[in-house]
Design a protein around this motif. Structure first.
Motif, short mmCIF file in Angstrom:
data_model
loop_
_atom_site.label_atom_id
_atom_site.label_comp_id
_atom_site.label_asym_id
_atom_site.label_seq_id
_atom_site.Cartn_x
_atom_site.Cartn_y
_atom_site.Cartn_z
N SER A 74 10.29 -9.92 11.78
CA SER A 74 10.68 -8.63 11.23
C SER A 74 9.81 -8.25 10.04
O SER A 74 9.62 -9.06 9.13
N VAL A 75 9.30 -7.03 10.08
CA VAL A 75 8.51 -6.49 8.97
C VAL A 75 8.81 -5.02 8.81
O VAL A 75 9.34 -4.38 9.72
N SER A 76 8.45 -4.48 7.66
CA SER A 76 8.62 -3.05 7.46
C SER A 76 7.64 -2.29 8.35
O SER A 76 6.60 -2.82 8.75
N GLN A 77 7.99 -1.07 8.66
CA GLN A 77 7.11 -0.25 9.49
C GLN A 77 5.75 -0.07 8.83
O GLN A 77 4.72 -0.10 9.49
N ASN A 78 5.75 0.07 7.52
CA ASN A 78 4.50 0.23 6.77
C ASN A 78 3.63 -1.02 6.90
O ASN A 78 2.43 -0.93 7.19
N GLN A 79 4.21 -2.19 6.70
CA GLN A 79 3.46 -3.45 6.85
C GLN A 79 2.96 -3.62 8.28
O GLN A 79 1.83 -4.07 8.50
N LEU A 80 3.80 -3.27 9.23
CA LEU A 80 3.42 -3.38 10.64
C LEU A 80 2.20 -2.52 10.94
O LEU A 80 1.23 -2.99 11.53
N ASP A 102 16.43 -3.52 5.16
CA ASP A 102 15.86 -4.70 4.50
C ASP A 102 16.86 -5.17 3.45
O ASP A 102 17.23 -4.40 2.56
N PRO A 103 17.34 -6.41 3.52
CA PRO A 103 18.32 -6.88 2.54
C PRO A 103 17.77 -6.91 1.11
O PRO A 103 18.55 -6.87 0.16
N ASP A 104 16.45 -6.95 0.97
CA ASP A 104 15.85 -7.00 -0.36
C ASP A 104 15.53 -5.61 -0.92
O ASP A 104 15.26 -5.48 -2.11
N ASP A 105 15.51 -4.60 -0.05
CA ASP A 105 15.19 -3.24 -0.49
C ASP A 105 15.84 -2.27 0.48
O ASP A 105 15.30 -1.99 1.55
N ARG A 106 16.99 -1.74 0.12
CA ARG A 106 17.77 -0.88 1.01
C ARG A 106 17.05 0.42 1.39
O ARG A 106 17.45 1.09 2.32
N ARG A 107 15.98 0.76 0.68
CA ARG A 107 15.22 1.97 1.03
C ARG A 107 14.33 1.73 2.24
O ARG A 107 13.85 2.67 2.85
N ARG A 108 14.12 0.49 2.57
CA ARG A 108 13.18 0.14 3.63
C ARG A 108 13.94 -0.45 4.82
O ARG A 108 14.98 -1.07 4.66
N HIS A 109 13.40 -0.24 6.01
CA HIS A 109 13.95 -0.82 7.23
C HIS A 109 12.96 -1.81 7.82
O HIS A 109 11.75 -1.60 7.75
N LEU A 110 13.48 -2.87 8.40
CA LEU A 110 12.65 -3.87 9.06
C LEU A 110 12.66 -3.63 10.56
O LEU A 110 13.70 -3.33 11.15
N VAL A 111 11.50 -3.75 11.15
CA VAL A 111 11.34 -3.55 12.59
C VAL A 111 11.24 -4.92 13.24
O VAL A 111 10.57 -5.82 12.72
#
Length: 109
Positions: free
Chosen positions: A21-27, A56-65
């Motif tokens: 799982s990673v953020s869409q931006n990182q992906l 993302d449990p560490d940053d609620r503004r971000r979603h993990l894919v």
């Protein structure tokens, strides 16, 4: 590809299989795609039930894919097809030529 994936979609799924799982931006950065392209690819794969997102449990503004169970199945079938295509493509070369080609391609990744 017989699984209905485009090369770009396959690259996204391949990366997720490697990193989890990673953020869409990182992906997007990891597969060298701009944000708009990444969003479109991710949205289409989500619509097919192959990817999912969660906060993302560490940053609620971000979603993990991440890959879904169905996504893993399609990915694994796609890898098998990719191996077949590679073997067919390389069949005109000798074993030594194949090793040289693969070595040279690895240098430009």
């Amino acid at each position: 590809m017989a699984t209905g994936l485009t090369p770009t979609q396959f690259s996204v799924m391949y990366r997720l299989s490697e990193v989890g799982s990673v953020s869409q931006n990182q992906l997007g950065r990891s597969v060298a795609m701009d944000g708009a392209t990444t969003k479109g690819v991710v949205d289409r794969l989500i619509a097919r039930g192959l990817l999912t997102t969660r906060p993302d449990p560490d940053d609620r503004r971000r979603h993990l894919v991440s890959l879904t169970d169905a996504g893993w199945e399609v990915f694994e079938a796609s890898v098998m097809i990719a191996h077949e295509v590679t073997a067919d493509t390389l069949s005109a070369l000798t074993a030594a030529e194949q090793r040289t080609l693969v070595r040279l391609l690895a240098k430009i990744q």
